[in-house]
Design a protein around this motif. Sequence first.
Motif, short mmCIF file in Angstrom:
data_model
loop_
_atom_site.label_atom_id
_atom_site.label_comp_id
_atom_site.label_asym_id
_atom_site.label_seq_id
_atom_site.Cartn_x
_atom_site.Cartn_y
_atom_site.Cartn_z
N TRP A 167 6.71 -33.91 -29.70
CA TRP A 167 5.53 -32.95 -29.39
C TRP A 167 4.23 -33.69 -29.76
O TRP A 167 3.06 -33.14 -29.26
CB TRP A 167 5.55 -31.66 -30.20
N MET A 168 4.30 -34.87 -30.31
CA MET A 168 2.94 -35.53 -30.41
C MET A 168 2.70 -36.57 -29.60
O MET A 168 3.60 -37.16 -28.96
CB MET A 168 3.14 -36.44 -31.73
N TYR A 169 1.61 -36.82 -29.11
CA TYR A 169 1.39 -38.11 -28.11
C TYR A 169 1.62 -39.34 -28.84
O TYR A 169 1.71 -39.27 -30.10
CB TYR A 169 -0.27 -37.94 -27.90
N GLY A 170 1.85 -40.29 -28.04
CA GLY A 170 2.23 -41.55 -28.53
C GLY A 170 0.75 -42.08 -29.12
O GLY A 170 -0.25 -41.60 -28.59
N ASN A 206 1.86 -29.33 -29.17
CA ASN A 206 2.64 -27.87 -29.40
C ASN A 206 3.57 -28.37 -30.75
O ASN A 206 4.39 -28.86 -30.43
CB ASN A 206 3.14 -27.54 -28.36
N MET A 207 3.15 -27.75 -31.72
CA MET A 207 3.94 -27.98 -32.94
C MET A 207 5.30 -27.39 -32.93
O MET A 207 6.27 -27.78 -33.70
CB MET A 207 3.34 -28.04 -34.36
N PHE A 208 5.32 -26.49 -32.06
CA PHE A 208 6.64 -25.49 -31.81
C PHE A 208 7.78 -26.55 -31.17
O PHE A 208 8.95 -26.24 -31.15
CB PHE A 208 6.50 -24.34 -31.24
N GLY A 209 7.31 -27.61 -30.46
CA GLY A 209 8.00 -28.70 -30.00
C GLY A 209 8.87 -28.26 -28.57
O GLY A 209 8.53 -27.04 -28.23
N PRO A 210 9.61 -29.22 -28.11
CA PRO A 210 10.37 -28.93 -26.76
C PRO A 210 11.49 -28.01 -27.17
O PRO A 210 11.74 -27.59 -28.19
CB PRO A 210 10.80 -30.20 -26.61
N SER A 211 11.81 -27.17 -25.98
CA SER A 211 13.15 -26.57 -25.85
C SER A 211 14.27 -27.30 -26.46
O SER A 211 14.30 -28.59 -26.30
CB SER A 211 13.49 -26.30 -24.48
N PRO A 212 15.05 -26.80 -27.28
CA PRO A 212 16.17 -27.46 -27.75
C PRO A 212 17.23 -28.15 -26.68
O PRO A 212 17.68 -28.76 -26.91
CB PRO A 212 17.09 -26.25 -28.43
N LYS A 213 17.06 -27.29 -25.63
CA LYS A 213 17.89 -27.92 -24.37
C LYS A 213 17.58 -29.23 -23.88
O LYS A 213 17.83 -30.29 -23.39
CB LYS A 213 17.72 -26.98 -23.15
N VAL A 254 -3.39 -24.59 -32.45
CA VAL A 254 -2.75 -23.67 -33.04
C VAL A 254 -1.37 -24.53 -33.73
O VAL A 254 -1.15 -25.80 -33.21
CB VAL A 254 -1.94 -23.01 -31.79
N GLY A 255 -0.72 -24.15 -34.85
CA GLY A 255 0.29 -24.78 -35.30
C GLY A 255 1.17 -24.08 -36.12
O GLY A 255 1.21 -22.81 -36.25
#
Lengths: 366, 366
Positions: A62-65, B42-49, B346-347
């Motif tokens: 989720w973080m930029y490099g 986006n701290m909620f991150g990517p989809s688990p998929k 947002v976090g």
Amino acid sequence: MTYPRYTPLIENLPSSVPFVGPESQERERKFLFEARLGANENMFGPSPKALSALKKYSDEQWMYGDPTSFELRCALAKKHKVSSDNIVVGEGIDGLLGYLVRLLISVGDNVVTSDGAYPTFNYHVTGFGGNLHKVPYSEDHEDIDSLIKQAQLVDAKLIYFANPDNPMGTHVSGIKICQALEDLPKGCLFILDEAYSEFAPASSLPDIEISDTRVIRLRTFSKAYGMAGARVGYGMAEESLIKSFEKIRNHFGMSRISQVGALAAIEDYDFISDVINKVKLSRNRISDIANDNNCKFIPSFTNFVAIDCLKDSKFAKKVLENLINKGVFVRMPYSYPQNRCIRVTVGLDKDIDLFEKYFPIALKES
Amino acid sequence: MTYPRYTPLIENLPSSVPFVGPESQERERKFLFEARLGANENMFGPSPKALSALKKYSDEQWMYGDPTSFELRCALAKKHKVSSDNIVVGEGIDGLLGYLVRLLISVGDNVVTSDGAYPTFNYHVTGFGGNLHKVPYSEDHEDIDSLIKQAQLVDAKLIYFANPDNPMGTHVSGIKICQALEDLPKGCLFILDEAYSEFAPASSLPDIEISDTRVIRLRTFSKAYGMAGARVGYGMAEESLIKSFEKIRNHFGMSRISQVGALAAIEDYDFISDVINKVKLSRNRISDIANDNNCKFIPSFTNFVAIDCLKDSKFAKKVLENLINKGVFVRMPYSYPQNRCIRVTVGLDKDIDLFEKYFPIALKES
């Protein structure tokens, strides 16, 4: 309705693509390759340390490099005994070549390369309007003296030279490079593409001071490090040249996971020397197969072997097509006289087994 | 000793960098940020998929990615009900903006943007020698009518417009955009940066035919999809414009794992709508914190909130510095009058807790 107004340079560029990837060929031919021996990828793959770093840090995606690739640059600096200010990291050597050409080449500027050397470099030179001057190979080697002579003649701003060479796999000694550079014309930058250097003897590495403003060396994680898919290349040169990349590069172009993977890979020296041994064995096997089929192999210092089919380019093209149709992806040199050869990448035993099986048939049917 | 001869354009470029990453700030300040609320990640991150695809396919990293990003383009085409020939995939929107500017802008060509809009676009325009014309915001919105009027005045080849906008988080309706485009001068391409569009109401998406040669829309996996580190952006436009990218782009610039991750992420609609809900809740919380501290929030349609500190830019800068020194990484708009604000991403609750704790102190100490 309006329309985009392209620059005159863009209007006149061909829509050609330097390489058609194997996936496109698979889609066109409607079958999957059984052996992928055409792109000089490294089937031995990345270090387990790199893979576990990749997995461990994939949640951080989720973080930029880090746009400066600071930690990676520091590790590379340590490895090469230079300062991190001497290193630029980019989206593969391809990406760095694009930036480098953009830094130096305006419309009409002269550039020297070998006829049949890396097409992506030519693509970038054409893309920025440079004039390409191509010097023939000499006995399947890039001819460094002739390249430099040609650069003198046309007042070139750039010379491209790969050591070891792709597509022939030959190399020249570091001493030879240093001697030749003595005649490099003023105002000409010598690009030394060392993508395959890990596979070559140490004597092929020229002893060039990092402060020497005549040269930039390019390296990659795509070959010995087995991480072609990660897109990590780097350049090493005198500080001010490295700094100039900051003016134009895509600062956020690097994948964070790729940065992490490369960092972990550098430190696994044992793994890399094991890979280099395996590559040597597989290279010998491909060379033997060439001999067994009454062809000639060009002694290689890379992870591929150019096989001289001992006829013309039309014949080599047919052999290539036949191999591809049997599910073995290989490539061949573009230019005469190297295009009498096909180029076979080192692989796992199962890959080379397939090549061994189909090569005689491909020759017979050609 | 020789020296590289840079192009005149490069010689005159500043060595400035559009964004200093949080990692550089951490190294400079010698501490790690506790909350990373400055880069609209986006701290909620990517989809688990996406994550499991990443892990599953990390062993394939020895292969180059497909240079055509074919499967990803097909999936995007299906999602947007266009053809894969209408889609180009690149190294983030940043990378695509660089290519786009290179396609259209020669030295002296005119380009229009908003004063305080995306600095990386400006970086590319300057980098190719374009003349930037900046139009003021109007009541914290990019002023589309004025942008188009300015383009008419200077015969611009490009307009940049983000909807929703960064750094203010405001948006205009799709209908408004379509109306404004009626006055777009001939030969001007309208770049519609929709990086944050998933967070905005559907009504903010203009109904523009994909065959409309006036517009290119840019999207990303860095925001709603939580994959900033993967560097996957894409452009959607009429076929011939998309095809022109083939003339210049780094065909092997995409990480293979990023391609795979993005492909898996597209299909997880439920996850994305859940993220969008979570973003809304966190945005509301940040807005409430602004109110609680006698500041004003700018109603946002993105994953960040611009908070008007109700004083001048010097004050906002101090608030920002104080937050940063307390370990909370935030950013602020560059231009007057938007630079009376700070911009808070947002976090997760724990991140916003820290902001809630330190914001009143940062204000008091400013």
